[in-house]
Motif scaffolding. Structure first.
Motif, PDB file in Angstrom:
ATOM      1  N   LEU A   1       0.826  -1.198   0.000  1.00  0.00           N
ATOM      2  CA  LEU A   1       0.000   0.000   0.000  1.00  0.00           C
ATOM      3  C   LEU A   1       0.864   1.253   0.000  1.00  0.00           C
ATOM      4  O   LEU A   1       1.999   1.242   0.473  1.00  0.00           O
ATOM      5  CB  LEU A   1      -0.913   0.001   1.231  1.00  0.00           C
ATOM      6  N   PRO A   2       0.309   2.357  -0.495  1.00  0.00           N
ATOM      7  CA  PRO A   2       1.063   3.612  -0.470  1.00  0.00           C
ATOM      8  C   PRO A   2       1.151   4.167   0.953  1.00  0.00           C
ATOM      9  O   PRO A   2       0.183   4.117   1.704  1.00  0.00           O
ATOM     10  CB  PRO A   2       0.238   4.540  -1.370  1.00  0.00           C
ATOM     11  N   GLY A   3       2.314   4.654   1.294  1.00  0.00           N
ATOM     12  CA  GLY A   3       2.512   5.327   2.574  1.00  0.00           C
ATOM     13  C   GLY A   3       2.752   6.802   2.310  1.00  0.00           C
ATOM     14  O   GLY A   3       3.121   7.198   1.204  1.00  0.00           O
ATOM     15  N   GLY A   4       2.550   7.605   3.317  1.00  0.00           N
ATOM     16  CA  GLY A   4       2.768   9.044   3.169  1.00  0.00           C
ATOM     17  C   GLY A   4       4.080   9.458   3.795  1.00  0.00           C
ATOM     18  O   GLY A   4       5.140   8.959   3.441  1.00  0.00           O
ATOM     19  N   ILE A   5       3.997  10.294   4.785  1.00  0.00           N
ATOM     20  CA  ILE A   5       5.185  10.813   5.461  1.00  0.00           C
ATOM     21  C   ILE A   5       5.732   9.758   6.420  1.00  0.00           C
ATOM     22  O   ILE A   5       4.983   9.131   7.160  1.00  0.00           O
ATOM     23  CB  ILE A   5       4.833  12.104   6.211  1.00  0.00           C
ATOM     24  N   ALA A   6       7.044   9.565   6.404  1.00  0.00           N
ATOM     25  CA  ALA A   6       7.715   8.643   7.327  1.00  0.00           C
ATOM     26  C   ALA A   6       8.512   9.477   8.329  1.00  0.00           C
ATOM     27  O   ALA A   6       9.181  10.438   7.952  1.00  0.00           O
ATOM     28  CB  ALA A   6       8.637   7.702   6.565  1.00  0.00           C
ATOM     29  N   VAL A   7       8.450   9.102   9.600  1.00  0.00           N
ATOM     30  CA  VAL A   7       9.065   9.884  10.673  1.00  0.00           C
ATOM     31  C   VAL A   7      10.226   9.103  11.278  1.00  0.00           C
ATOM     32  O   VAL A   7      10.046   8.008  11.806  1.00  0.00           O
ATOM     33  CB  VAL A   7       8.022  10.218  11.769  1.00  0.00           C
ATOM     34  N   ALA A   8      11.419   9.673  11.209  1.00  0.00           N
ATOM     35  CA  ALA A   8      12.625   8.983  11.674  1.00  0.00           C
ATOM     36  C   ALA A   8      12.626   8.727  13.175  1.00  0.00           C
ATOM     37  O   ALA A   8      13.078   7.685  13.625  1.00  0.00           O
ATOM     38  CB  ALA A   8      13.872   9.779  11.281  1.00  0.00           C
ATOM     39  N   GLU A   9      12.122   9.669  13.978  1.00  0.00           N
ATOM     40  CA  GLU A   9      12.239   9.527  15.432  1.00  0.00           C
ATOM     41  C   GLU A   9      11.459   8.350  15.997  1.00  0.00           C
ATOM     42  O   GLU A   9      11.833   7.800  17.025  1.00  0.00           O
ATOM     43  CB  GLU A   9      11.859  10.820  16.147  1.00  0.00           C
ATOM     44  N   ASN A  10      10.362   7.928  15.338  1.00  0.00           N
ATOM     45  CA  ASN A  10       9.565   6.834  15.889  1.00  0.00           C
ATOM     46  C   ASN A  10       9.166   5.787  14.850  1.00  0.00           C
ATOM     47  O   ASN A  10       8.399   4.883  15.162  1.00  0.00           O
ATOM     48  CB  ASN A  10       8.318   7.375  16.593  1.00  0.00           C
ATOM     49  N   ALA A  11       9.672   5.897  13.639  1.00  0.00           N
ATOM     50  CA  ALA A  11       9.408   4.953  12.551  1.00  0.00           C
ATOM     51  C   ALA A  11       7.930   4.849  12.212  1.00  0.00           C
ATOM     52  O   ALA A  11       7.456   3.809  11.760  1.00  0.00           O
ATOM     53  CB  ALA A  11       9.997   3.577  12.853  1.00  0.00           C
ATOM     54  N   ALA A  12       7.181   5.908  12.422  1.00  0.00           N
ATOM     55  CA  ALA A  12       5.764   5.923  12.073  1.00  0.00           C
ATOM     56  C   ALA A  12       5.601   6.397  10.630  1.00  0.00           C
ATOM     57  O   ALA A  12       6.349   7.246  10.152  1.00  0.00           O
ATOM     58  CB  ALA A  12       5.001   6.851  13.008  1.00  0.00           C
ATOM     59  N   VAL A  13       4.616   5.821   9.955  1.00  0.00           N
ATOM     60  CA  VAL A  13       4.310   6.193   8.571  1.00  0.00           C
ATOM     61  C   VAL A  13       2.854   6.643   8.522  1.00  0.00           C
ATOM     62  O   VAL A  13       1.962   5.946   9.010  1.00  0.00           O
ATOM     63  CB  VAL A  13       4.533   5.010   7.601  1.00  0.00           C
TER      64      VAL A  13
END
Length: 196
Positions: free
Chosen positions: A105-117
């Protein structure tokens, strides 16, 4: 004075002092290598990060994942990656997605500090697929990788889609005797492909 009024008065006497809201113009966490941070945190919480130069390379990487090669029902909503065995366009009832083994599936913004997408239902007809599939792969562009949640929220347009949220790693719980269980109420694995 009624007992109700006495109780409410006692509660009001015990209210804590209000605190001023924190300033939001401070220095936010940043990383010399956001991709390495993202991959490290994702691995720590049970997921996997794979960087590919272009989306067409994802198919080659998928073949090395046992979760993908053993999957009978595959759904792919990322054009040019693989052709799935399940077509979302033909499904009118989201309950029919209960047996999807692997979803890309397509993901949007990925966040380095907590690995959330960040995920949304902008390009996904039935958003429940993020949680019903046995194994989840999200495809994120490298340009959409940010250091922290503050930067992520600066980019998000929360009014553009009725649904959105952050997913970090596979489903997990540690409620039962503080024993970590992966895949308790959602995907048993999560792979994030960073493209570019």
């Amino acid at each position: 004075m009624t007992s109700r009024d006495a109780i409410l008065a006692a509660v009001r006497r015990q209210l804590p002092q209000s605190s001023p809201l924190p300033e939001l113009d401070g220095h936010w966490i940043s990383y010399p290598d956001p991709l390495a941070q993202f991959a490290s945190v994702l691995e720590m919480i049970g997921g996997r990060c794979i960087r590919v130069p272009v989306e067409s390379e994802i198919a080659r990487e998928l073949i090395s994942l046992p979760q993908f090669t053993s999957a009978k029902q595959v759904l792919s909503l990322v054009p040019g990656v693989v052709t799935g065995t399940v077509s979302m366009d033909l499904i009118d009832d989201p309950h029919k997605l209960f047996d999807v083994d692997f979803a890309i599936l397509p993901g949007g913004i990925a966040v380095a500090e907590n690995a959330a997408v960040w995920v949304s239902d902008e390009k996904v007809k039935h958003r429940v697929i993020y949680f019903l599939c046995q194994h989840l792969a999200l495809v994120v562009q490298y340009s959409d990788l940010v250091d922290n949640l503050y930067q992520a929220y600066e980019r998000l347009k929360v009014t553009s889609s009725p649904y959105g949220g952050f997913i970090a790693g596979p489903s997990k719980t540690a409620d039962i005797e503080q024993s970590l269980v992966i895949g308790a109420h959602g995907p048993r694995s999560m792979t994030v492909f960073i493209v570019g």
